[in-house]
Motif scaffolding. Structure first.
Motif, short mmCIF file in Angstrom:
data_model
loop_
_atom_site.label_atom_id
_atom_site.label_comp_id
_atom_site.label_asym_id
_atom_site.label_seq_id
_atom_site.Cartn_x
_atom_site.Cartn_y
_atom_site.Cartn_z
N ALA A 1 20.30 0.28 60.62
CA ALA A 1 19.52 1.03 61.60
C ALA A 1 19.95 2.49 61.56
O ALA A 1 21.15 2.79 61.54
N PHE A 2 18.97 3.40 61.56
CA PHE A 2 19.22 4.84 61.46
C PHE A 2 18.75 5.54 62.72
O PHE A 2 17.71 5.20 63.28
N GLY A 3 19.53 6.54 63.15
CA GLY A 3 19.10 7.39 64.24
C GLY A 3 18.30 8.57 63.73
O GLY A 3 18.04 8.71 62.52
N ASP A 4 17.92 9.44 64.64
CA ASP A 4 17.11 10.61 64.27
C ASP A 4 17.79 11.46 63.21
O ASP A 4 17.15 11.96 62.29
N LYS A 5 19.11 11.62 63.33
CA LYS A 5 19.82 12.51 62.42
C LYS A 5 19.84 12.00 60.98
O LYS A 5 19.97 12.80 60.05
N THR A 6 19.73 10.70 60.81
CA THR A 6 19.85 10.14 59.47
C THR A 6 18.62 9.37 59.01
O THR A 6 18.65 8.67 58.00
N ALA A 7 17.52 9.49 59.75
CA ALA A 7 16.30 8.75 59.40
C ALA A 7 15.84 9.06 57.97
O ALA A 7 15.30 8.19 57.29
N ALA A 8 16.10 10.29 57.53
CA ALA A 8 15.67 10.68 56.18
C ALA A 8 16.44 9.93 55.09
O ALA A 8 16.01 9.90 53.93
N LEU A 9 17.57 9.32 55.45
CA LEU A 9 18.36 8.59 54.46
C LEU A 9 17.78 7.20 54.17
O LEU A 9 18.19 6.55 53.20
N ARG A 10 16.85 6.76 55.00
CA ARG A 10 16.39 5.39 54.87
C ARG A 10 15.83 5.09 53.49
O ARG A 10 16.13 4.03 52.90
N SER A 11 15.03 5.98 52.94
CA SER A 11 14.43 5.71 51.63
C SER A 11 15.50 5.62 50.55
O SER A 11 15.39 4.80 49.63
N ARG A 12 16.56 6.44 50.66
CA ARG A 12 17.64 6.37 49.68
C ARG A 12 18.40 5.04 49.79
O ARG A 12 18.78 4.45 48.77
N ILE A 13 18.59 4.58 51.01
CA ILE A 13 19.28 3.30 51.20
C ILE A 13 18.40 2.15 50.70
O ILE A 13 18.90 1.21 50.06
N ASP A 14 17.10 2.22 50.97
CA ASP A 14 16.21 1.18 50.46
C ASP A 14 16.21 1.15 48.93
O ASP A 14 16.21 0.08 48.31
N ASP A 15 16.23 2.33 48.33
CA ASP A 15 16.28 2.40 46.87
C ASP A 15 17.59 1.80 46.35
O ASP A 15 17.60 1.09 45.34
N ALA A 16 18.69 2.09 47.05
CA ALA A 16 19.99 1.55 46.64
C ALA A 16 20.02 0.03 46.80
O ALA A 16 20.56 -0.69 45.94
N LEU A 17 19.46 -0.48 47.89
CA LEU A 17 19.38 -1.92 48.09
C LEU A 17 18.56 -2.58 46.98
O LEU A 17 18.94 -3.63 46.44
N ALA A 18 17.43 -1.96 46.63
CA ALA A 18 16.59 -2.50 45.58
C ALA A 18 17.31 -2.48 44.24
O ALA A 18 17.25 -3.45 43.46
N SER A 19 18.03 -1.40 43.96
CA SER A 19 18.76 -1.29 42.71
C SER A 19 19.85 -2.35 42.61
O SER A 19 20.00 -3.03 41.59
N LEU A 20 20.63 -2.51 43.68
CA LEU A 20 21.68 -3.52 43.67
C LEU A 20 21.11 -4.93 43.58
O LEU A 20 21.70 -5.81 42.95
N SER A 21 19.96 -5.13 44.20
CA SER A 21 19.31 -6.44 44.12
C SER A 21 18.84 -6.74 42.70
O SER A 21 19.02 -7.85 42.19
N ASN A 22 18.25 -5.75 42.05
CA ASN A 22 17.77 -5.93 40.67
C ASN A 22 18.90 -6.26 39.71
O ASN A 22 18.72 -6.98 38.73
N GLU A 23 20.08 -5.72 40.01
CA GLU A 23 21.24 -5.99 39.17
C GLU A 23 21.96 -7.29 39.52
O GLU A 23 22.85 -7.72 38.80
N GLY A 24 21.56 -7.90 40.63
CA GLY A 24 22.23 -9.12 41.07
C GLY A 24 23.47 -8.89 41.90
O GLY A 24 24.10 -9.84 42.38
N ARG A 25 23.85 -7.63 42.10
CA ARG A 25 25.08 -7.34 42.86
C ARG A 25 24.92 -7.64 44.34
O ARG A 25 25.87 -8.12 44.99
#
Length: 405
Positions: free
Chosen positions: A211-235
């Motif tokens: 969960a992100f607050g106003d100050k870090t809402a812009a980070l959400r897409s980067r975290i989603d990309d990181a989650l997708a990347s780690l998922s694709n690798e099986g990590r």
């Protein structure tokens, strides 16, 4: 009916201040986890891997989320936490019945499906009274699932760990509990094993997110990309595997169509026999009485709405949408057909256990007025006579929403 981390009232947070490779070019993002959460170790591990992959410097904050009060932590308090103490909350639970969608928070994709399950301890020595006892964690979805059981005594515990312990020590035949609590208990007591069956309920299925607050809402897409990347690798799967629901318990829908098995083993946890579960492990509330909708007046729904706003909205949402407790409006609460809940069952639960900071302390007629407001909010029409506590309590009407009722 609080969210899966009702244990935020427990003393202390498990997370220590751990650095995540801070970069000198940017201030570290402050990450909080819920105090006492059984999945805190997992949440920290996933956060470390995800933020490192996203190349975002981060640290864990030990005391970012407050204890709250006996009615849990409100959406307002969580918003304030993200504005002052933390930038991100790791391990935030979301579901179809309580997704905090109307808050100022923004959420990542889920990294773990963490549902409620029914557990037993094979070979546990049960006393006579325990053979009809189900343990559940007070003021959590587990309690609402457990109250739908037929002809049983409820053993309400203050923490999810104590709920598992009630089964392990033979105080209860089985328990409704959040699955990460079972994993955490097994990690601490590797000699213990449990049989696990699904909790067939709309309140059982949850996802852990960031969960992100106003100050870090812009980070959400980067975290989603990181989650997708780690998922694709099986990590990501490797990180979460010890905490993942056994395959046949991943959702009630899949469970109902799954073949019978009693041989599945998962870190000392045995999947209970499917046919036995179908035979009655999870059942509807059984109330005697008329199946006609109990009558209620328009005026009492107005009073019920006022009472709801002051006593219930903190956790269930101003629009009944669910925040840190299940939604009280919509298909998860009152589906178009085949409801697992009855009007009488909901009323009895509410009048006995709610609000969480004053369970059963309101007047009978106040509970009836709130029930009338809930019916109105789910498509039922007012009539000429007033709903009373007795008429609400006696109703065996399945809570199926729809126009023109």
């Amino acid at each position: 009916m609080n969210h899966p981390f009702h244990s935020i009232r427990a003393a202390g947070m498990l997370a220590a201040c751990i650095a995540l490779a801070p970069s000198p070019s940017e201030a570290a993002v402050k990450i909080c986890t819920f105090p006492g959460s059984p999945s805190a170790a997992l949440d920290r591990g996933v956060a470390q891997a995800v933020f490192a992959r996203a190349r975002i410097a981060a640290t864990f904050v030990a005391d970012g989320i407050g204890e709250g009060d006996d009615d849990g932590v409100s959406l307002k308090e969580l918003d304030r936490t993200l504005a002052r103490n933390c930038d991100v909350i790791a391990g935030f639970p979301r579901s179809a019945v309580a997704d905090a969608a109307d808050s100022r928070m923004r959420f990542s994709r889920g990294y773990l499906r963490a549902g409620y399950v029914s557990i037993e301890a094979p070979g546990a020595e049960l006393k006579a009274a325990a053979k009809r006892t189900i343990a559940a964690t007070y003021a959590s979805p587990a309690q609402l699932i457990a109250v739908q059981q037929q002809d049983v005594t409820l053993d309400l515990e203050n923490t999810s760990a104590a709920t598992v312990e009630a089964v392990a020590n033979g105080r209860a035949q089985r328990a409704i509990v959040w699955y990460p609590a079972v994993v955490a208990y097994r990690n601490a007591h590797p000699e213990r094993s449990f049989a696990v069956a699904p909790a067939d309920s709309p309140y059982a299925d949850w996802q852990l997110t960031f969960a992100f607050g106003d100050k870090t809402a812009a980070l959400r897409s980067r975290i989603d990309d990181a989650l997708a990347s780690l998922s694709n690798e099986g990590r990501l799967q490797a990180l979460t595997k010890p905490w993942s629901l056994p395959a046949q318990t991943a959702s009630a829908a899949r469970y109902l169509d799954a073949p019978s098995t009693s041989s599945f083993r998962h870190a000392g946890i045995v999947l209970a026999d499917m046919n036995a579960a179908r035979a009655g492990r999870v059942v509807k509330i059984a109330n005697e009485g008329s199946i006609a909708p109990p009558s209620f007046e328009q005026a009492q729904t107005t009073h019920g709405k006022t009472l709801y706003s002051s006593a219930c909205a903190k956790c269930h949402g101003a629009q009944l949408q669910g925040v840190t407790a299940p939604a009280l409006q919509g298909p998860s609460f009152a589906p178009a057909s085949n409801s697992h809940l009855t009007v009488g069952g909901i009323f009895n639960y509410m009048a006995t256990n709610m609000p969480a900071d004053r369970p059963g302390k309101m007047k009978d007629q106040d509970y009836a007025d709130i029930m009338a407001f809930l019916l109105l909010s789910n498509g039922y029409k007012p009539g000429a006579s007033k709903m009373t506590a007795d008429s609400a309590r006696a109703s065996a009407l399945p809570l199926n929403a729809g126009p023109g009722r």
